[in-house]
Design a protein around this motif. Structure first.
Motif, PDB file in Angstrom:
ATOM      1  N   TYR A 103     -21.652 -20.704  -5.742  1.00 28.49           N
ATOM      2  CA  TYR A 103     -20.283 -20.956  -6.212  1.00 28.49           C
ATOM      3  C   TYR A 103     -19.799 -19.828  -7.106  1.00 28.49           C
ATOM      4  O   TYR A 103     -18.641 -19.416  -7.025  1.00 28.49           O
ATOM      5  CB  TYR A 103     -20.180 -22.300  -6.933  1.00 28.49           C
ATOM      6  CG  TYR A 103     -19.415 -23.293  -6.103  1.00 28.49           C
ATOM      7  CD1 TYR A 103     -18.034 -23.325  -6.115  1.00 28.49           C
ATOM      8  CD2 TYR A 103     -20.084 -24.169  -5.255  1.00 28.49           C
ATOM      9  CE1 TYR A 103     -17.334 -24.211  -5.324  1.00 28.49           C
ATOM     10  CE2 TYR A 103     -19.400 -25.053  -4.464  1.00 28.49           C
ATOM     11  CZ  TYR A 103     -18.014 -25.067  -4.503  1.00 28.49           C
ATOM     12  OH  TYR A 103     -17.325 -25.932  -3.709  1.00 28.49           O
ATOM     13  N   GLU A 123     -12.945 -20.612   4.772  1.00 26.56           N
ATOM     14  CA  GLU A 123     -11.899 -21.590   5.057  1.00 26.56           C
ATOM     15  C   GLU A 123     -11.689 -21.755   6.563  1.00 26.56           C
ATOM     16  O   GLU A 123     -11.473 -22.867   7.051  1.00 26.56           O
ATOM     17  CB  GLU A 123     -10.590 -21.194   4.368  1.00 26.56           C
ATOM     18  CG  GLU A 123     -10.649 -21.335   2.852  1.00 26.56           C
ATOM     19  CD  GLU A 123     -10.845 -22.765   2.376  1.00 26.56           C
ATOM     20  OE1 GLU A 123     -10.174 -23.683   2.892  1.00 26.56           O
ATOM     21  OE2 GLU A 123     -11.695 -22.979   1.487  1.00 26.56           O
ATOM     22  N   ASN A 146     -15.159 -28.934   0.362  1.00 27.85           N
ATOM     23  CA  ASN A 146     -15.156 -28.024  -0.791  1.00 27.85           C
ATOM     24  C   ASN A 146     -15.454 -28.787  -2.080  1.00 27.85           C
ATOM     25  O   ASN A 146     -16.270 -28.355  -2.895  1.00 27.85           O
ATOM     26  CB  ASN A 146     -13.819 -27.291  -0.900  1.00 27.85           C
ATOM     27  CG  ASN A 146     -13.743 -26.079  -0.010  1.00 27.85           C
ATOM     28  OD1 ASN A 146     -14.730 -25.384   0.198  1.00 27.85           O
ATOM     29  ND2 ASN A 146     -12.566 -25.815   0.527  1.00 27.85           N
TER      30      ASN A 146
END
Length: 179
Positions: A103, A123, A146
């Motif tokens: 992350y 994405e 997400n």
């Protein structure tokens, strides 16, 4: 036919490069991207500091290469997911420390225009997964995935909790099969 000496050197070089990428991820897990230095990564990998700049043009190149490697793994994992249940297993099966480091790298990419392509690639992979799984509102599944990965980094979710959220995101009730 390739020279055996050259092949051996390439294999050793690829192995050392992999070890440096893995070490970078461990360093990021402990101190974020700002904690990455040539010496720290080399120490973590058990190599001399010169090995870092032998295999990577700079420490920034090392960070970017680590991000790309992480993204490669996640995109491949998403491409292999056939069901919501399998997706829940992938999300819940993440190592918390590694997930936090990953992350951190994605947040680095979000702050840098030159790394925007990696965010877009992630994405796009999520959107393709949502479409493949038949999500009636793909953007909800993308947002759920997400959010679940971030929540897993914060609290270490179990698979049943992840699956419950995924089912809610696609509007399926527990026990129903994918359409």
């Amino acid at each position: 036919m390739p020279d055996a000496i050259t092949d051996g050197r390439r294999r050793r070089g690829a192995t050392r490069r992999r070890e440096l990428l893995d070490a970078t991820l461990r360093v990021v897990a402990r101190g974020g991207p700002a904690g990455v230095s040539q010496r720290r990564v080399a120490d973590e990998a058990g190599m001399p500091p010169s090995a870092v700049l032998y295999h990577f043009a700079s420490v920034d190149d090392l960070l970017v290469s680590t991000l790309v490697e992480v993204n490669d793994r996640y995109v491949a994992a998403l491409e292999a997911v056939p069901t919501l249940e399998a997706l829940a297993a992938v999300i819940a099966g993440s190592d918390r420390s590694t997930l936090i480091a990953e992350y951190d790298l994605f947040l680095l990419a979000a702050r840098r225009d030159d790394l925007r392509g990696e965010v877009d690639r992630w994405e796009t992979a999520l959107a393709a997964l949502a479409t493949r799984l038949g999500a009636p509102a793909p953007e909800l599944l993308v947002a759920a995935v997400n959010g679940l990965w971030l929540q897993d980094a914060l609290t270490d979710l179990d698979e049943a909790a992840v699956l419950s959220v995924l089912h809610a995101a696609v509007g399926w009730r527990q026990g129903e099969s994918n359409p």
